[in-house]
Design an enzyme around this catalytic site. Sequence first.
Site, PDB file in Angstrom:
ATOM      1  N   LYS A 152       0.854  -1.190   0.000  1.00 12.92           N
ATOM      2  CA  LYS A 152       0.000   0.000   0.000  1.00 12.92           C
ATOM      3  C   LYS A 152       0.897   1.249   0.000  1.00 12.92           C
ATOM      4  O   LYS A 152       1.882   1.303   0.737  1.00 12.92           O
ATOM      5  CB  LYS A 152      -0.898  -0.054   1.244  1.00 12.92           C
ATOM      6  CG  LYS A 152      -2.110   0.823   1.165  1.00 12.92           C
ATOM      7  CD  LYS A 152      -3.188   0.383   2.127  1.00 12.92           C
ATOM      8  CE  LYS A 152      -4.324   1.379   2.104  1.00 12.92           C
ATOM      9  NZ  LYS A 152      -5.499   0.916   2.813  1.00 12.92           N
TER      10      LYS A 152
ATOM     11  N   ARG B 128     -25.615  -1.072   6.427  1.00 15.36           N
ATOM     12  CA  ARG B 128     -25.410  -2.472   6.054  1.00 15.36           C
ATOM     13  C   ARG B 128     -25.901  -3.432   7.139  1.00 15.36           C
ATOM     14  O   ARG B 128     -26.113  -4.608   6.891  1.00 15.36           O
ATOM     15  CB  ARG B 128     -23.929  -2.710   5.785  1.00 15.36           C
ATOM     16  CG  ARG B 128     -23.660  -4.087   5.317  1.00 15.36           C
ATOM     17  CD  ARG B 128     -22.387  -4.199   4.585  1.00 15.36           C
ATOM     18  NE  ARG B 128     -22.443  -3.600   3.266  1.00 15.36           N
ATOM     19  CZ  ARG B 128     -21.445  -3.672   2.399  1.00 15.36           C
ATOM     20  NH1 ARG B 128     -20.346  -4.291   2.715  1.00 15.36           N
ATOM     21  NH2 ARG B 128     -21.557  -3.113   1.219  1.00 15.36           N
TER      22      ARG B 128
ATOM     23  N   GLU C  30     -19.926  -4.993   9.402  1.00 17.38           N
ATOM     24  CA  GLU C  30     -20.820  -4.215  10.265  1.00 17.38           C
ATOM     25  C   GLU C  30     -21.952  -5.062  10.837  1.00 17.38           C
ATOM     26  O   GLU C  30     -22.333  -4.903  11.998  1.00 17.38           O
ATOM     27  CB  GLU C  30     -21.396  -3.027   9.489  1.00 17.38           C
ATOM     28  CG  GLU C  30     -20.412  -1.908   9.193  1.00 17.38           C
ATOM     29  CD  GLU C  30     -19.475  -2.181   8.025  1.00 17.38           C
ATOM     30  OE1 GLU C  30     -19.649  -3.221   7.346  1.00 17.38           O
ATOM     31  OE2 GLU C  30     -18.578  -1.363   7.778  1.00 17.38           O
TER      32      GLU C  30
HETATM   33  C1  LIG Z   1     -19.063  -1.376   4.280  1.00 16.79           C
HETATM   34  C2  LIG Z   1     -17.867  -0.503   4.476  1.00 16.79           C
HETATM   35  N1  LIG Z   1     -17.319  -0.394   5.701  1.00 16.79           N
HETATM   36  C3  LIG Z   1     -16.243   0.392   5.901  1.00 16.79           C
HETATM   37  C4  LIG Z   1     -15.686   1.077   4.866  1.00 16.79           C
HETATM   38  C5  LIG Z   1     -14.519   2.030   5.098  1.00 16.79           C
HETATM   39  N2  LIG Z   1     -13.314   1.577   4.382  1.00 16.79           N
HETATM   40  C6  LIG Z   1     -12.944   2.140   3.224  1.00 16.79           C
HETATM   41  S1  LIG Z   1     -11.592   1.436   2.600  1.00 16.79           S
HETATM   42  C7  LIG Z   1     -11.463   0.382   3.896  1.00 16.79           C
HETATM   43  C8  LIG Z   1     -10.340  -0.591   3.957  1.00 16.79           C
HETATM   44  C9  LIG Z   1     -10.308  -1.420   2.728  1.00 16.79           C
HETATM   45  O1  LIG Z   1      -9.263  -2.318   2.820  1.00 16.79           O
HETATM   46  P1  LIG Z   1      -8.906  -3.206   1.571  1.00 16.79           P
HETATM   47  O2  LIG Z   1     -10.136  -3.782   0.988  1.00 16.79           O
HETATM   48  O3  LIG Z   1      -7.842  -4.137   1.992  1.00 16.79           O
HETATM   49  O4  LIG Z   1      -8.363  -2.170   0.512  1.00 16.79           O
HETATM   50  P2  LIG Z   1      -7.026  -1.276   0.542  1.00 16.79           P
HETATM   51  O5  LIG Z   1      -7.478   0.119   0.852  1.00 16.79           O
HETATM   52  O6  LIG Z   1      -6.106  -1.825   1.577  1.00 16.79           O
HETATM   53  O7  LIG Z   1      -6.490  -1.385  -0.835  1.00 16.79           O
HETATM   54  C10 LIG Z   1     -12.490   0.581   4.809  1.00 16.79           C
HETATM   55  C11 LIG Z   1     -12.664  -0.156   6.059  1.00 16.79           C
HETATM   56  C12 LIG Z   1     -16.289   0.946   3.598  1.00 16.79           C
HETATM   57  N3  LIG Z   1     -15.836   1.607   2.527  1.00 16.79           N
HETATM   58  N4  LIG Z   1     -17.360   0.143   3.435  1.00 16.79           N
END
Ligand SMILES: Cc1ncc(C[n+]2csc(CCOP(=O)(O)OP(=O)(O)O)c2C)c(N)n1
Length: 634
Positions: free
Chosen positions: A281, A395, A367
């Site tokens: 990342k 959700r 969630e």
């Molecule tokens: C349902 C939901 N919960 C929380 C979030 C907040 N959120 C945005 S990105 C993220 C982390 C995503 O991690 P990953 O899928 O590993 O992607 P990366 O950013 O590491 O590439 C979170 C928790 C969201 N977008 N959707």
Amino acid sequence: MLLLDQIYSPLDLRKLPEDQLSRLCEEVRRRIIDVVSNTGGHLASSLGVVELTLALHYVFQSPVDPIIWDVGDQAYAHKLLTGRREEFETLRQAGGLSGFTRREESEHDPFGAGHASTSISAALGIAEAKRLKGEQGKVVAVIGDGGMTGGLAFEALNHAGSLERDLVVVLNDNQMFISRRVGAMSGWLSQRLSGSTFNRLRRHIKERLTSWDHYGEDALHFMRRLLEGTKAVFTPGILFEGLNFQYVGPVDGHDLEALVSMFRNVRSLDGPVLVHVRTTKGKGCTYAEENPSRYHGVGKFCVETGELRSEGKKPPAYTQVFSRALVDLARKNDRIVAVTAAMKDGTGLRAFADSFPDRFYDVGIAEGHAVTFAGGLASQGFRPVVAIYSTFLQRAYDMLVHDVCLQNLPVIFVLDRAGIVGEDGPTHHGLFDLSYLGSLPNLTVMAPSDENELVRMLHTAADFEGPVAIRYPRGSAVGVKRDAKVKKLLVGRGRIVRATHKKPDLAIVTIGTMLHPALKASKVLAERGIEVVVADARFSKPLDEVLIVRLAAQAGRVLTVEENVVAGGFGQAVCACLQKRGLQVPVITLGVPDCFVAHGDPQSLRGQLGLDAGGIVKSALDFVKKSQTGERRA
Ligand SMILES: Cc1ncc(C[n+]2csc(CCOP(=O)(O)OP(=O)(O)O)c2C)c(N)n1
């Protein structure tokens, strides 16, 4: 001329010789860093998938082979390569490109996103639609290791494994969600043998097999097949192969050559395939690589140093006030536990996690599970505080209804980012919670108008025997003086904040932080000869019916203000209360109309919606004028 400036669509990319791709990657990275430093946005996730994005568009043929990005905040390189390069500087600005994928923006965004874990379901639906319509093409879903922790992603894998359509799921494993990753699957993905270790082992055994010549060709063939078959057992693949996916990987997600050749092979495979790609990342930007959480979603920053541009001195954010107040409360009450769904920093729970590691739970992007898990804890006498952004609690609606409210369990829901959030736009505005919470029996719903009220509400909730939700907006609090000793509130009682000695012409009743523009508006209205009484309802459920009826009777007109959709919201609850009491008083409900609100600067958005002082003055003047004319006619 830059290579990037010659790319108008993925077709142009596919015309480039393969040996120019790494130069293009550098240019894409540079452009992302430059633009995000001016607009703010999701830097680290997007930088981590530059090579992956190029390789996907080089091999697959979007839009015939649709590519669906989970969450969509890592899709900046995808935007640059799919005809949006010239508008890229408008990213997240009013009227400009969205920070996420959006159907309206491009034929290369066949499915919009913003919330996590949806990509595999959507991609499977698209793959199935292709089959029904007799269309060609593979469908690709790109999902992070965070997104993969969501129940929806598992449901989709389970279904995809049985449908056996041509679906390619790319698992972008960067070992990070927003904060460090959590959950048992994380261990699974990283503790198994890496692809290269397995390949070394396999080579070693194959070399040994040459000494098996005397057993004959068949025996050798059998041993080689057996060896191939064991790959999934030693790598993370066993999990996915069990679900009927062919597993490919792990592959270095920054090795362009390896990615391109692997995707070429994958494109020729039939049925569901899971490609496991390991990425870093923030790749290619020292400060983002070193601190990917900080640069997950950032404001404007200095390109050279990564230093965030100062916004001047402001009162603490509501999130910070909640963070400290919860730690104080938990010191006195050891029944308080805290739950987050992968948002430890965003919701302000880091301080709690550091102070009480044994009473803190990060459940991953889950969630629904967070809410039911909290219900279980509450059923055994604990007082769980579930801190979730307003938009993400959507959700978990059935869990809220079935697992908490129906059983009247004392779970405290703390909804951050309730209201307009700004540049993240419609997927992230928290504009529905007063409506979706307001209809649930047993649930008490509070909205503080300032940080002092927030602390009071948290203390009130901690002692309340039943489910409670507290909603507050993103950003800085008001900067009011705090109680030396926290005063708890009487549940279901509002307060008059601005009284008038004369008979009022109008009662303005607000919920939450809309109190402040209403107070400003009341001063302007007073200067125009309109006497206004202003009340802060504090509770949108149960409503302070006595107060509302009294004010309505005194003023003969009520204007309600909320940062929520009007439909099913606070104002409509006020109307229902007056109707129930048989009071025929005209009411205007100010809030968000029946539309999704675009992205942009929060204060300008409030202005456009008439939810600032100027908008309230205008509505109040129209209202009073119209009803006075009506009264005169009558
Ligand atoms: C349902 C939901 N919960 C929380 C979030 C907040 N959120 C945005 S990105 C993220 C982390 C995503 O991690 P990953 O899928 O590993 O992607 P990366 O950013 O590491 O590439 C979170 C928790 C969201 N977008 N959707």
